[in-house]
Motif scaffolding. Structure first.
Motif, short mmCIF file in Angstrom:
data_model
loop_
_atom_site.label_atom_id
_atom_site.label_comp_id
_atom_site.label_asym_id
_atom_site.label_seq_id
_atom_site.Cartn_x
_atom_site.Cartn_y
_atom_site.Cartn_z
N ARG A 1 0.78 -1.30 0.15
CA ARG A 1 0.04 0.01 -0.10
C ARG A 1 0.89 1.34 0.10
O ARG A 1 1.91 1.22 0.77
CB ARG A 1 -0.80 -0.04 1.42
CG ARG A 1 -1.85 -0.85 1.06
CD ARG A 1 -2.63 -1.26 2.57
NE ARG A 1 -1.71 -2.27 3.19
CZ ARG A 1 -1.90 -2.67 4.32
NH1 ARG A 1 -3.08 -2.42 4.93
NH2 ARG A 1 -1.07 -3.72 5.00
N VAL A 2 0.41 2.20 -0.88
CA VAL A 2 1.29 3.42 -1.05
C VAL A 2 0.31 4.57 -0.40
O VAL A 2 -0.82 4.76 -1.07
CB VAL A 2 1.51 3.80 -2.33
CG1 VAL A 2 2.63 5.11 -2.38
CG2 VAL A 2 2.64 2.57 -2.80
N ALA A 3 0.66 5.44 0.54
CA ALA A 3 -0.09 6.43 1.04
C ALA A 3 0.62 7.81 0.94
O ALA A 3 1.79 7.98 1.20
CB ALA A 3 -0.69 6.28 2.40
N VAL B 1 8.71 3.57 5.47
CA VAL B 1 8.14 2.32 5.23
C VAL B 1 7.90 1.86 6.80
O VAL B 1 8.69 1.91 7.58
CB VAL B 1 8.81 1.27 4.65
CG1 VAL B 1 8.48 -0.01 4.85
CG2 VAL B 1 9.20 1.66 3.05
N ILE B 2 6.59 1.43 7.03
CA ILE B 2 5.97 0.83 8.16
C ILE B 2 5.81 -0.97 7.76
O ILE B 2 5.03 -0.98 6.85
CB ILE B 2 4.92 1.62 8.83
CG1 ILE B 2 4.82 0.77 10.20
CG2 ILE B 2 3.70 1.54 7.97
CD1 ILE B 2 3.53 1.62 11.06
N ILE B 3 6.23 -1.58 8.56
CA ILE B 3 6.04 -3.15 8.45
C ILE B 3 5.38 -3.73 9.59
O ILE B 3 5.57 -3.42 10.89
CB ILE B 3 7.35 -3.75 8.25
CG1 ILE B 3 8.24 -3.06 7.11
CG2 ILE B 3 7.24 -5.20 7.93
CD1 ILE B 3 9.78 -3.56 7.02
N ASP B 4 4.48 -4.45 9.15
CA ASP B 4 3.74 -5.10 10.20
C ASP B 4 4.51 -6.42 10.78
O ASP B 4 4.34 -7.68 10.58
CB ASP B 4 2.26 -5.80 9.42
CG ASP B 4 1.31 -6.36 10.87
OD1 ASP B 4 1.61 -6.37 11.85
OD2 ASP B 4 0.23 -7.20 10.36
N ILE C 1 3.44 -4.05 4.14
CA ILE C 1 4.27 -3.22 4.05
C ILE C 1 3.41 -1.87 3.54
O ILE C 1 2.66 -2.22 2.72
CB ILE C 1 5.28 -3.24 3.23
CG1 ILE C 1 6.22 -4.22 3.97
CG2 ILE C 1 6.11 -2.05 3.06
CD1 ILE C 1 7.34 -4.37 2.89
N VAL C 2 3.63 -0.76 4.54
CA VAL C 2 3.01 0.68 3.87
C VAL C 2 4.01 1.35 3.58
O VAL C 2 4.92 1.81 4.51
CB VAL C 2 1.94 1.29 4.87
CG1 VAL C 2 1.45 2.59 4.11
CG2 VAL C 2 0.75 0.37 5.02
N LEU C 3 4.17 1.91 2.26
CA LEU C 3 5.02 3.18 1.80
C LEU C 3 4.32 4.41 1.91
O LEU C 3 3.28 4.53 1.43
CB LEU C 3 5.60 2.74 0.80
CG LEU C 3 6.46 3.96 -0.10
CD1 LEU C 3 7.71 4.15 0.77
CD2 LEU C 3 6.80 3.72 -1.56
N LEU D 1 -1.78 1.14 7.95
CA LEU D 1 -1.37 -0.35 7.84
C LEU D 1 -2.54 -1.31 8.64
O LEU D 1 -2.80 -2.17 8.44
CB LEU D 1 -0.22 -0.36 8.99
CG LEU D 1 0.33 -1.77 8.97
CD1 LEU D 1 1.02 -2.42 7.86
CD2 LEU D 1 1.52 -1.74 10.16
N ALA D 2 -3.31 -0.41 9.67
CA ALA D 2 -4.18 -0.93 10.46
C ALA D 2 -5.79 -1.05 9.80
O ALA D 2 -6.48 -2.00 9.88
CB ALA D 2 -4.42 -0.38 11.79
#
Length: 522
Positions: A65-67, A80-83, A239-241, A450-451
């Motif tokens: 996902r790209v935000a 980048v945030i990773i679960d 992952i969310v970028l 991410l959530a």
């Protein structure tokens, strides 16, 4: 004569001018902030299309996902945030997330060393960092917006294509060892206490697993184990970028190139994982258990010198609270946290520093021997932990417990309307002030996407805070008080009572009678 006349006229004009200024100033001073200032033209605010400044989210074909959110300014924050995190480490050696944090931004397929990455960042005035927590791992950088392509390239490399060597691991071991020693020697014992209270609240599962690498695991860490962990948890679907102050379409294009078209290193070389075949992610839901964790530690000389800190015994009382996805309970819990507040007994400042909160007015201001009393609320996707930390001289252990349990009981009691209004206003102002910083906006956006696959606006939360009533606070406080308590004790723990005695004290209506329910014979 003429000069005197002119001088007189000049003095008279000064007196008249001063009188007029005084009158205007008095009128301005006496005008409430909710009304426009007298004598000033009415402000006209330009109409802004708010949709242009909302968070955009795009999901790539591989699930990443790209935000992004536009923001004025030359610099942007991208990361980048990773679960991932320590809660997922049960099938592995505890401490892998801690090691990944120290191995971050090292050599990759394209970069020979950390120095090469930093040199590339410095071309655009960029800085980078990696932070691990119990439920996430964040790689991020703040950089000139013209260097967006460079930083997305770096992020793709360090997240998906790291080249870990034995030399890198040796350095990471030394860094982790130093950090554990530093945490142990700090006058501030908050890090150790948070480890203990989580271990007590979630015994042996998910959020109760150690965030810091246990010392006995440091030498056991190896490349195969770390690559196995990364293969499972650094999957694009986890992952969310996210970027603040960037163009969304450009960020999506760069994400496609560096996170989708260019494959992870473990998919190119299966030998990196060695003979290990760990292929299952621990998706267990956090199980709140409650319980007691004690740690004997000599705190008599943690900070020698002119600013010597007295020997303290630390006590943390915890309750199960709401997960952050349950807004009906989570927002009132945050308001309750602000209402309890607290801090150190020597904290400087006025009302803006929380001096009107309960732990100040009812605890620190009434008990001279109390060194610290602070409330915390930790919110996770499937659970939450609300706790009160207090510290004082070891011979006051029973008094600490009596005072704090009494204050905890009162959370479900009567709430003054002014007190509630002040707590809500403090929470709203803290929220808005924090969101003036791009790194904070980045983390908020990344965590929400991410959530929940979306980001709710600050105005949404402002409105939710406004809706909180006295009944909401009593409802969530009553629910917490009915949960099994968690307790962490640090210092001279021989003086701490058992968990059952603390539970009885919490249920006691006459708990203000100091130490009434504690046995004097140990």
């Amino acid at each position: 004569m003429l000069s005197r006349l002119l001088t007189g006229q000049n003095q008279f004009s000064k007196v008249v001018s001063r009188s007029l200024c005084t009158a205007v100033n008095n009128e301005i001073v006496n005008t409430p902030l909710s009304k426009p200032l007298p004598g000033f033209p009415q402000l006209i605010y330009p109409k802004v299309d708010k949709s242009l400044y909302q968070t955009k989210v795009t999901t790539l074909s591989n699930g990443l996902r790209v935000a992004s959110e536009p923001k004025f300014g030359q610099f942007c924050t991208v990361g980048v945030i990773i679960d991932s995190g320590s809660r997922y480490e049960l099938p592995f050696l505890a401490g892998i997330s801690h090691f990944l944090e120290k191995l971050s931004f090292g050599r990759t397929e394209k970069f020979e060393s950390r120095d090469h990455i930093l040199q590339d960042l410095e071309k655009h005035g960029g800085i980078c960092d990696c932070q691990g927590s119990r439920d996430s791992l964040i790689y991020a950088a703040s950089i000139d917006s013209r260097g967006l392509s460079s930083i997305v390239n770096i992020l793709g490399e360090v997240v998906l294509r790291p080249q870990i060597t034995d030399e890198d691991l040796d350095i990471a071991r030394k860094v982790v060892t130093f950090e554990l020693e530093d945490v142990d020697m700090r006058p501030d014992q908050e890090t150790v206490l948070m480890e203990l209270i989580h271990a007590a609240a979630y015994r042996g599962n998910t959020l109760g697993l150690p965030k810091l690498c246990p010392s006995e695991n440091i030498e056991k860490m190896n490349k195969e184990l770390i690559y196995n962990y990364m293969k499972l948890h650094h999957d694009p679907s986890r992952i969310v970028l996210a970027g603040v102050g960037v163009d969304h379409d450009e960020l999506v294009e760069l994400a496609e190139k560096h996170f989708n078209q260019n494959k992870p290193v473990w998919s190119k070389d299966s030998t990196l994982q060695g003979d290990l075949n760990l292929n299952q992610i621990d998706n267990s839901i956090a199980q709140y258990t409650g319980g007691l964790k004690k740690k004997e530690k000599d705190l008599s000389n943690v900070c020698p010198g002119p600013s010597e800190i007295p020997e303290l015994a630390h006590f943390v009382l915890g309750f199960e609270s709401a997960p952050h996805k349950n807004l009906d309970d989570f927002v009132p819990t945050c308001v309750l946290n602000m209402m309890m507040g607290g801090g150190g007994s020597f904290s400087a400042g006025g009302p803006g520093k929380g001096m009107y909160t309960r732990l100040y007015t009812n605890v620190l201001n009434r008990h001279y021997w109390m060194y610290n009393a602070t409330a915390y609320n930790h919110g996770y996707i499937d659970s939450g932990l609300f706790c009160i930390h207090a510290s004082a001289n070891p011979n006051k252990v029973h008094d600490i417990i009596t005072v704090i349990t009494s204050e905890a009981r009162k959370m479900a009691g009567k709430i003054d309307s002014v007190e509630l209004k002040r707590a809500k206003a403090q929470l709203q102002s803290m929220l808005l002030m924090n969101l003036e910083s791009k790194p904070v906006i980045f983390e908020d956006m990344a965590r929400q996407v991410l959530a929940n696959n979306e980001r709710k606006t600050a105005q949404f939360f402002i409105d939710e805070i406004d809706k909180v009533t006295e009944d909401d606070i009593k409802r969530i406080a009553d629910k917490m008080l009915k949960s099994k308590i968690s307790v962490a004790a640090l210092g001279d723990v021989n003086r701490f009572p058992e968990l059952k005695e603390i539970e009885l004290e919490l249920m006691s209506k006459d708990g203000d009678q100091k130490g009434k329910r504690f046995s004097l014979i140990r």
